[in-house]
Design an enzyme around this catalytic site. Structure first.
Site, PDB file in Angstrom:
ATOM      1  N   VAL A  25      45.533  53.175  29.079  1.00  0.00           N
ATOM      2  CA  VAL A  25      46.876  52.689  28.788  1.00  0.00           C
ATOM      3  C   VAL A  25      47.245  53.212  27.405  1.00  0.00           C
ATOM      4  CG1 VAL A  25      48.342  50.676  28.448  1.00  0.00           C
ATOM      5  CG2 VAL A  25      46.497  50.593  30.150  1.00  0.00           C
ATOM      6  N   VAL A  51      44.021  47.030  30.114  1.00  0.00           N
ATOM      7  CA  VAL A  51      43.015  47.924  29.534  1.00  0.00           C
ATOM      8  C   VAL A  51      41.608  47.545  29.992  1.00  0.00           C
ATOM      9  CG1 VAL A  51      42.360  49.140  27.440  1.00  0.00           C
ATOM     10  CG2 VAL A  51      44.545  47.994  27.552  1.00  0.00           C
ATOM     11  N   LEU A 422      34.536  38.233  36.776  1.00  0.00           N
ATOM     12  CA  LEU A 422      35.593  38.099  37.767  1.00  0.00           C
ATOM     13  C   LEU A 422      36.711  39.091  37.446  1.00  0.00           C
ATOM     14  CD1 LEU A 422      35.691  34.213  38.009  1.00  0.00           C
ATOM     15  CD2 LEU A 422      35.108  35.771  39.880  1.00  0.00           C
ATOM     16  N   LEU A 477      36.661  27.711  43.843  1.00  0.00           N
ATOM     17  CA  LEU A 477      35.646  28.470  43.097  1.00  0.00           C
ATOM     18  C   LEU A 477      34.313  28.143  43.757  1.00  0.00           C
ATOM     19  CD1 LEU A 477      36.739  27.876  39.376  1.00  0.00           C
ATOM     20  CD2 LEU A 477      37.636  29.465  41.052  1.00  0.00           C
ATOM     21  N   ILE A 480      30.813  28.220  41.882  1.00  0.00           N
ATOM     22  CA  ILE A 480      30.732  27.194  40.840  1.00  0.00           C
ATOM     23  C   ILE A 480      30.675  25.811  41.465  1.00  0.00           C
ATOM     24  CG2 ILE A 480      31.754  26.345  38.702  1.00  0.00           C
ATOM     25  CD1 ILE A 480      30.783  29.338  38.792  1.00  0.00           C
TER      26      ILE A 480
END
Length: 595
Positions: A25, A51, A422, A477, A480
């Site tokens: 970028v 980025v 993630l 999730l 988790i």
């Protein structure tokens, strides 16, 4: 010699070092470098939307093919800090990527200038080298050293930070006489290999643990040859999956507290000797109860990084060596022993591991609606052939995928193993597909991983990068939540809500189909497991027709507990779902279930 800006010299060096693609970028502090990219030509640039996404694209690009080095580019300040996650991920998995950042002018570095941050200090713990270049004349040497370090020893990333005045300064540089520095890799000796192989010969139930270092060294063929000569079963690690085809008689399955196979763990616990090559003894493989993992067996460890040997536990013998060099010698010595009739007969040991592979299986066939995730992987096995490259990062989707999918070639399971951030999957898949557009790429995400960097789908639409993304959605999730069971909580892991703009979703919340389509991609939602196969075939066709990412969203039951050890003990993996007891329960198992 020719006179040119320092960044033009850097671009010419990139090309001489084999770089053909970059991800990034632009911004004010790195614009001179982008000008040099345009003027120099020869490097295709993919414009990311974030980025961090660019850094993961670079990772995927490197991981796709031997010799690749992905390059990511960003401006000063937050661009560099955004890419730290990519650098950490690359370091953890021994992946060489080059991160290039812009920086404030040198005379303002200590004056809190706009977007000026000491990125070299921040990046140092997660790179092989991180440097802010203060003298333009040093740019060629620092880029030359960067490639030398990335390729030498244990591979890893480098960050080069370029103040804008350094970028624009003209220097004398002769690209025609530039040569890459020789790469250093430690090499095993014949005496070391001979000693190591005595442990294997003297054992009764040996195993080879094949790590990602074998893939990095492009030595999978040598591993298979060595295993076949000695008739020794092989346990690939998660990072080494694909070093030996899943359907090879000597593939004993994976071992681990999460991504292990039932038969893989059982065979490992029966072994009396383990030869680890290019592996880290990572805790997802060993479990935290190292006494269970090590008791009753001897270990030899071969790794390119000397400090890895003895880091987790002390082996009986260690060798610092590049995996390819070591395996060449292992093959040579094994051939001589076989010719001399000095290799023991392992047929009973191999037969016993195949017996476990045919009987200790997990069930994948369920017709439930909402569907169980196991059925998704069963249908993926049917729809996507042995040429498929799978890309995924973390979560119950990745763990279950590793337990149930099949991989047949090195670099066809591209997984962020150590860091597991993630959001990694979408940009990494774009990098993989850019590196090898001829090979089918299939990404796998849970809904939260998918949402983390969902904006990068627009990169695939803009740059015409087709691949299929399997999204398993339970609006939870899941990993988790499962980890919270031991704490007797279910707190802040529920993603459900009723989307007023998509009432047909019920409580599944985010309308991923609308979002994907809004980003220029194609998407299919599936609620009936019997329609998955058709959806996957349609997705493949749409990807080729439109040359964009295609999302297949499978609506899952809200809660499924995937097999793993609640106590991080490979001898105590809990099977939450019923196991396979008849062939129809696991129709795509790598070997037919024997009952």
């Amino acid at each position: 010699m020719a006179r040119m800006t320092a960044v033009r010299a850097a671009v010419e060096i990139l090309k001489r070092e084999g770089v053909t693609n970059a991800f990034g970028v632009p911004g004010a502090a790195i614009n001179p470098f982008y000008k040099a990219l345009q003027e120099g030509g020869g490097i295709d640039h993919t414009l990311a939307r974030h980025v961090e996404g660019a850094s993961h694209m670079a990772e995927g690009y490197t991981r796709a093919n031997p010799g690749n080095i992905g390059v990511c580019i960003g401006t000063s300040g937050p661009a560099g800090t955004d890419m730290i996650t990519g650098l950490y991920s690359a370091t953890g998995d021994s992946i060489p990527i080059l991160c290039i950042t812009g920086q404030a002018p040198t005379h303002l570095l200590h004056k809190e200038d706009f977007q000026a941050v000491d990125i070299a200090s921040i990046a140092t713990p997660v790179t092989k080298m991180a440097v802010t270049v203060l003298e333009a004349a040093q740019v060629p040497g620092i880029f030359q050293q960067a490639f030398h370090l990335m390729r030498s020893g244990r591979p890893g990333p480098v960050l080069i930070d370029l103040p804008i005045d350094v970028q624009q300064t003209e220097i004398e540089f002769d690209i025609d006489t530039y040569e890459p520095l020789p790469v250093y890799k430690p090499s095993a000796t014949r005496a070391q290999i001979e000693k190591a192989i005595t442990y294997l010969v003297e054992s009764e139930r040996p195993l080879i643990v094949a790590g990602g270092g074998i893939i990095n060294a492009d030595a999978s063929d040598l591993l298979v040859e060595f295993a076949e000569i000695t008739n020794t079963p092989v346990v690939p690690t998660l990072m080494g999956w694909g070093t030996i085809p899943d359907d090879h008689d000597l593939n004993a399955g994976m071992v681990g507290q999460q991504t292990g196979h039932r038969y893989g763990n059982a065979t490992f616990l029966e072994s009396d000797f383990v030869l680890g090559i290019g592996n880290r003894w990572a805790n997802r493989h060993t479990g935290y109860k190292l006494d269970v993992y090590t008791q009753g067996r001897k270990f030899v460890h071969v790794d390119i990084e000397p400090t890895q040997i003895g880091k987790i536990f002390a082996p009986d013998y260690g060798i610092a060596s590049d995996a390819k060099v070591a395996l060449e010698l292992f093959v040579e010595v094994a051939k001589e022993l076989k010719a001399a009739g000095k290799l023991p007969d392992r047929s009973e040991w191999v037969a016993s591991h195949l017996e476990r592979k045919e009987t200790l299986q997990r069930r994948t066939h369920f017709d439930n609606i909402p569907m169980k995730p196991q059925r998704v992987y069963e249908e993926m096995n049917k729809a996507f052939g042995p040429e498929t490259r799978y890309v995924t990062t973390i979560g119950l989707s990745q763990i279950a995928g590793a337990q149930m999918l099949h991989v047949y070639k090195p670099r066809h399971w591209i997984n962020c193993g150590q860091a597991g951030p993630l959001g990694w999957t979408i940009p990494a898949a774009l990098g993989v597909a850019t590196a090898d557009p001829e090979t089918p790429v299939v990404a796998l995400s849970g809904d939260y991983d998918f949402q983390f960097m969902i904006e990068e789908l627009a990169v695939g639409a803009q740059h015409r990068i087709p691949y299929v993304h399997v999204l398993v959605n339970n609006a939870y999730l899941g990993l988790i939540r499962q980890a919270q069971i031991g704490l007797d909580i279910n707190f802040q892991v529920n993603l459900e809500f009723e989307n007023q703009n998509s009432p047909e979703l019920g409580v599944y919340g985010v309308d991923h189909v609308k979002v994907a389509e809004g980003l220029g991609c194609k998407a299919i939602r599936v609620t009936d497991p019997n329609e998955l196969g058709t959806a996957f075939e349609q997705a493949k066709k749409l990807a080729q027709e439109h040359q964009v990412p295609v999302v297949v969203e499978a609506i899952l039951e809200r809660i499924t507990n995937i097999s793993m050890s609640p106590t991080a003990d490979i001898s105590a993996v809990k099977e939450f779902e019923e196991i396979a007891t008849e062939p129809g329960h696991a129709p795509t198992a790598i070997r037919p279930l024997k009952v």
